[in-house]
Design a protein around this motif. Structure first.
Motif, short mmCIF file in Angstrom:
data_model
loop_
_atom_site.label_atom_id
_atom_site.label_comp_id
_atom_site.label_asym_id
_atom_site.label_seq_id
_atom_site.Cartn_x
_atom_site.Cartn_y
_atom_site.Cartn_z
N GLU A 120 -0.57 5.68 2.52
CA GLU A 120 0.88 5.82 2.68
C GLU A 120 1.24 6.20 4.11
O GLU A 120 2.22 5.68 4.68
CB GLU A 120 1.43 6.87 1.71
CG GLU A 120 1.90 6.29 0.39
CD GLU A 120 3.11 5.38 0.57
OE1 GLU A 120 4.25 5.88 0.60
OE2 GLU A 120 2.92 4.15 0.69
N THR A 122 -0.56 5.51 6.74
CA THR A 122 -0.82 4.32 7.55
C THR A 122 0.36 3.37 7.46
O THR A 122 0.85 2.86 8.47
CB THR A 122 -2.12 3.63 7.07
OG1 THR A 122 -3.21 4.55 7.16
CG2 THR A 122 -2.41 2.40 7.91
N ARG A 123 0.83 3.12 6.25
CA ARG A 123 1.95 2.19 6.05
C ARG A 123 3.21 2.66 6.76
O ARG A 123 3.93 1.85 7.38
CB ARG A 123 2.22 2.02 4.55
CG ARG A 123 3.42 1.14 4.25
CD ARG A 123 3.49 0.82 2.77
NE ARG A 123 4.05 1.90 1.98
CZ ARG A 123 5.33 1.98 1.60
NH1 ARG A 123 6.20 1.05 2.02
NH2 ARG A 123 5.75 2.97 0.84
N ASN A 124 3.50 3.94 6.70
CA ASN A 124 4.76 4.46 7.22
C ASN A 124 4.74 4.79 8.71
O ASN A 124 5.78 4.77 9.36
CB ASN A 124 5.16 5.72 6.43
CG ASN A 124 5.54 5.41 5.01
OD1 ASN A 124 6.17 4.40 4.73
ND2 ASN A 124 5.14 6.27 4.07
N PRO A 127 1.47 1.05 10.80
CA PRO A 127 1.15 -0.08 9.92
C PRO A 127 0.34 -1.18 10.57
O PRO A 127 -0.21 -2.04 9.87
CB PRO A 127 2.54 -0.60 9.51
CG PRO A 127 3.45 -0.16 10.63
CD PRO A 127 2.92 1.16 11.07
N TYR A 196 -2.80 -2.31 -0.75
CA TYR A 196 -2.02 -2.06 0.46
C TYR A 196 -2.22 -3.18 1.48
O TYR A 196 -1.36 -3.41 2.33
CB TYR A 196 -2.39 -0.69 1.06
CG TYR A 196 -1.53 0.42 0.52
CD1 TYR A 196 -0.55 1.03 1.30
CD2 TYR A 196 -1.66 0.85 -0.79
CE1 TYR A 196 0.25 2.05 0.80
CE2 TYR A 196 -0.86 1.86 -1.31
CZ TYR A 196 0.09 2.45 -0.51
OH TYR A 196 0.89 3.45 -1.01
N PHE A 200 1.40 -4.98 1.30
CA PHE A 200 2.11 -4.58 2.52
C PHE A 200 1.59 -5.28 3.78
O PHE A 200 2.13 -5.07 4.87
CB PHE A 200 1.99 -3.06 2.72
CG PHE A 200 2.63 -2.26 1.61
CD1 PHE A 200 4.00 -2.29 1.39
CD2 PHE A 200 1.85 -1.47 0.78
CE1 PHE A 200 4.58 -1.56 0.37
CE2 PHE A 200 2.42 -0.73 -0.25
CZ PHE A 200 3.80 -0.78 -0.46
N ILE A 202 -1.24 -4.85 5.34
CA ILE A 202 -2.07 -4.01 6.22
C ILE A 202 -3.48 -4.59 6.29
O ILE A 202 -4.01 -5.12 5.31
CB ILE A 202 -2.10 -2.56 5.70
CG1 ILE A 202 -0.69 -1.96 5.76
CG2 ILE A 202 -3.05 -1.69 6.52
CD1 ILE A 202 -0.57 -0.61 5.09
N THR A 204 -6.83 -4.25 5.80
CA THR A 204 -7.71 -3.33 5.09
C THR A 204 -9.02 -4.00 4.69
O THR A 204 -9.08 -5.22 4.50
CB THR A 204 -7.04 -2.78 3.81
OG1 THR A 204 -6.90 -3.86 2.86
CG2 THR A 204 -5.68 -2.16 4.11
#
Length: 354
Positions: A120, A122-124, A127, A196, A200, A202, A204
């Motif tokens: 979370e 990382t996403r916010n 990213p 994720y 999203f 990302i 990964t």
């Protein structure tokens, strides 16, 4: 400034990551609150490794003793470095399937919830960063135990005509099998990392490792197979083998070879990848074979006893098929075989253990 963030930074793979990227000139920020000592006792403490990193790298390595489940502390850390964070290597975990059964809540919150907190943030906050997760072959549960295995003098082996003869690849199902509670918490984290990526966008990757090993391992009875085995041989401590006649097979990958694979992914990342990673046919052994190697290296006899009952969810035979990763990153190769790994564990720890 480019920042590499490493969780579990005083552990085996975390500390190898710190050394690898500090030596390349990066600033590395580490997260490690020495929960390994909480899990496995004083002998498994990683403080010695943390202190060694701080002494060697000075300002290049910045250590934070925080819990990955602490959302506020982790968010503050991410916000401190913000978009300078280019890579997250997530190795922090409760790593033992035996220990997980004694405290399922802690096991799941560390392995699953902790991973969610990191994803979370990382996403916010960053990213565009690459997110690498140290997963495990235990996500496949006990499915490998139903392969056609053949008993040999010192090991179990798979039928030479089977599709997995060169190792188990990512096509094996993770469903309809017994995982152990540890396996379940790692499956949850593994799927989060994939989602994720897919949901999203990302970059990964879940690296599903076999036995990860090397001289920086704080081996304990419940985790750290080769390190603890060598330590027992050197110190004359009794060692217990659990089930399968001691012929259970593991492939073993040196921490350097694994982190080097992380770097190859980092340099040319993909989205939501899954890789089986391990020593493959290049570096593997049974329990009995490992004992013979340790005895030859130390010139000592190991005192071992046999427990008929195997550990729940334990694999009889596991060798990783690493061809998918090699196809994506053909310049990467394994460099340490099983004998070289054990010799290095011995030579680099003799002054610390004896």
């Amino acid at each position: 400034m480019t920042v590499i963030l490493v969780t579990g930074s005083a552990g085996l793979i975390g500390s190898e990551s710190v050394r690898f990227f500090c030596d390349k000139g990066y600033t590395v920020v580490g997260i490690d609150n020495n929960m390994r000592e909480t899990f496995f006792g004083k002998g498994a403490s990683t403080e010695w490794n943390r202190d060694r990193l701080l002494e060697k790298y000075g300002e290049k390595y910045i250590h934070h003793s925080i819990d990955i489940r602490d959302q506020e502390a982790v968010s503050n850390l991410f916000n401190t470095y913000n978009k300078d964070i280019s890579l997250i290597i997530h190795t922090a975990a409760q790593p033992s399937h035996d220990w997980a059964a004694s405290d399922p809540h802690t096991d799941f919150t560390v392995n699953a919830n902790g991973t969610l907190v990191l994803l979370e943030n990382t996403r916010n906050i960053c990213p565009d960063a690459v997110f690498i997760f140290c997963s495990t072959n235990k996500v496949y549960g006990d499915s490998p135990n139903y392969l056609p295995l053949i008993e040999q003098e010192f090991r179990w082996e798979i039928d030479e005509n089977h599709q997995y003869n060169q190792g188990i690849d990512e096509s094996m199902s993770i469903d309809q099998c017994k995982h152990s509670l540890f396996g379940v918490s790692k499956v949850a984290a593994d799927l989060l990392v994939q989602e994720y990526g897919r949901y999203f966008g990302i970059k990964t990757a879940s690296f599903r490792g076999g036995c990860l090993t090397g001289p920086s391992h704080s081996g304990a009875e419940l985790h750290g197979f080769l390190s603890y085995l060598m330590k027992c041989t050197m110190l004359g401590k009794p060692y217990k083998i659990y089930g399968y006649k001691g012929k259970q097979v593991r492939d073993n990958i040196h921490s350097y070879d694994l982190v080097n694979a992380f770097d190859h992914f980092y340099q040319n990342p993909r989205v939501a990848e899954v890789y089986n990673i391990g020593g493959s046919r290049f570096s593997n052994c049974s329990m009995l074979e490992a004992i013979l190697h340790c005895e030859a290296i130390t010139d000592k006899k190991l005192h071992w006893v046999y427990e008929e009952t195997n550990r729940i969810g334990d694999h009889i035979w596991w060798i990783s098929d690493i061809q998918k990763f090699k196809n994506h990153y053909p310049e990467w190769n394994l460099t340490y075989g099983i004998k070289e790994i054990l010799k290095e564990i011995y030579t680099q720890n003799v002054s610390r253990w004896v």
